[in-house]
Design a protein around this motif. Structure first.
Motif, mmCIF file in Angstrom:
data_model
loop_
_atom_site.group_PDB
_atom_site.id
_atom_site.type_symbol
_atom_site.label_atom_id
_atom_site.label_comp_id
_atom_site.label_asym_id
_atom_site.label_seq_id
_atom_site.Cartn_x
_atom_site.Cartn_y
_atom_site.Cartn_z
ATOM 1 N N GLU A 295 -34.262 -9.969 28.936
ATOM 2 C CA GLU A 295 -33.524 -10.662 27.885
ATOM 3 C C GLU A 295 -34.345 -10.718 26.591
ATOM 4 O OE1 GLU A 295 -30.503 -11.439 28.352
ATOM 5 O OE2 GLU A 295 -30.210 -11.881 30.478
ATOM 6 N N LYS A 296 -35.628 -11.045 26.737
ATOM 7 C CA LYS A 296 -36.503 -11.174 25.567
ATOM 8 C C LYS A 296 -36.643 -9.860 24.814
ATOM 9 C CE LYS A 296 -39.426 -14.917 27.355
ATOM 10 N NZ LYS A 296 -40.789 -15.284 27.811
ATOM 11 N N ASP A 297 -36.708 -8.764 25.544
ATOM 12 C CA ASP A 297 -36.853 -7.462 24.894
ATOM 13 C C ASP A 297 -35.631 -7.145 24.040
ATOM 14 O OD1 ASP A 297 -38.563 -4.739 25.086
ATOM 15 O OD2 ASP A 297 -36.427 -4.262 25.037
ATOM 16 N N THR A 298 -34.456 -7.393 24.596
ATOM 17 C CA THR A 298 -33.225 -7.146 23.842
ATOM 18 C C THR A 298 -33.136 -8.069 22.625
ATOM 19 O OG1 THR A 298 -32.021 -6.381 25.801
ATOM 20 C CG2 THR A 298 -30.703 -7.201 23.960
ATOM 21 N N GLU A 299 -33.491 -9.335 22.826
ATOM 22 C CA GLU A 299 -33.456 -10.294 21.719
ATOM 23 C C GLU A 299 -34.422 -9.882 20.606
ATOM 24 O OE1 GLU A 299 -34.393 -13.962 23.595
ATOM 25 O OE2 GLU A 299 -32.476 -14.081 24.676
ATOM 26 N N ALA A 300 -35.601 -9.389 20.986
ATOM 27 C CA ALA A 300 -36.597 -8.974 19.992
ATOM 28 C C ALA A 300 -36.090 -7.800 19.165
ATOM 29 C CB ALA A 300 -37.902 -8.595 20.689
ATOM 30 N N PHE A 301 -35.453 -6.855 19.823
ATOM 31 C CA PHE A 301 -34.925 -5.686 19.107
ATOM 32 C C PHE A 301 -33.819 -6.094 18.143
ATOM 33 C CE2 PHE A 301 -31.861 -2.258 18.597
ATOM 34 C CZ PHE A 301 -32.677 -1.238 18.146
#
Length: 212
Positions: free
Chosen positions: A81-87
């Motif tokens: 989830e964090k990776d998608t949010e960061a992008f």
């Protein structure tokens, strides 16, 4: 949240024209799947006849590994989830207005923070995924023999998670102007990838011997 989607819906979203979720999220998901498979092996081991015959030190190793991978599978889903949010946050930063000096400064700071998150999150995934090998090796050595192939798949997924996460680190440091820092990160990526390759080969060698 991605983890709440049905599998079919998640696959459709992944294959759509949306750039997120992408490779970074899948790297984290791979680590979660590796954790879950390892957890399955331990659950098929603990309490069984062979497990009861092990000495206390081995039992403790198995029990500790089982608890750790159970925690890891949830942690890596959160990283997905964090990776998608960061992008998405980085893409939003690039779309910020840049007319006034104040807007230019705010946009620059948002992009900097977005780049840092887009680099740090997959790097953290790679480093944490590497720790899975220790638990997987325990599963291979002492786990239910009928599930040893599952431990092998967990090792392969771990290697995929690490390699995929590091690719995302590398692509996100391209915009950094500090060449010394870039080289440092690139070297750390190379070292971790080599360690991962060596560890996976060691585990697969044990598995192949046990499958004869």
């Amino acid at each position: 949240m991605l983890q709440d989607l049905k599998l079919r819906d998640f696959i459709e979203e992944l294959g759509s024209s949306s750039p997120a979720p992408g490779g970074g999220s899948i790297a984290a998901l791979s680590a979660s799947l590796a954790s879950a498979l390892s957890s399955m092996v331990f659950n098929l081991t603990i309490g069984k006849k062979e497990y009861l015959e092990y000495n206390d030190a081995i039992k403790e190793d198995i029990d500790t590994s089982s608890k750790e991978v159970s925690l890891c599978k949830k942690e890596f889903l959160n990283f997905m989830e964090k990776d998608t949010e960061a992008f998405l946050s980085l893409m939003k930063a690039y779309r910020m207005p840049k007319v006034t000096d104040k807007e230019i400064k705010a946009r620059k700071e948002a992009i900097k923070k977005g780049n840092e998150n887009s680099q740090n999150i997959p790097f953290e995934v790679a480093k944490k995924a590497y720790k899975l090998y220790c638990y997987i090796e325990t599963a291979v050595n002492y786990g239910n023999k009928n599930a040893i192939s599952d431990a092998g798949v967990a090792a392969s997924l771990t290697e995929t998670a690490i390699e995929g996460a590091l690719l995302n680190v590398k692509i996100n440091i391209r915009s950094i102007k500090d060449e010394a820092y870039k080289k440092k990160i690139a070297d750390e990526c190379s070292n971790l990838l080599k360690k991962s390759t060596d560890k996976k080969k060691k585990i697969m060698k044990i598995i192949e011997e046990k499958l004869k």
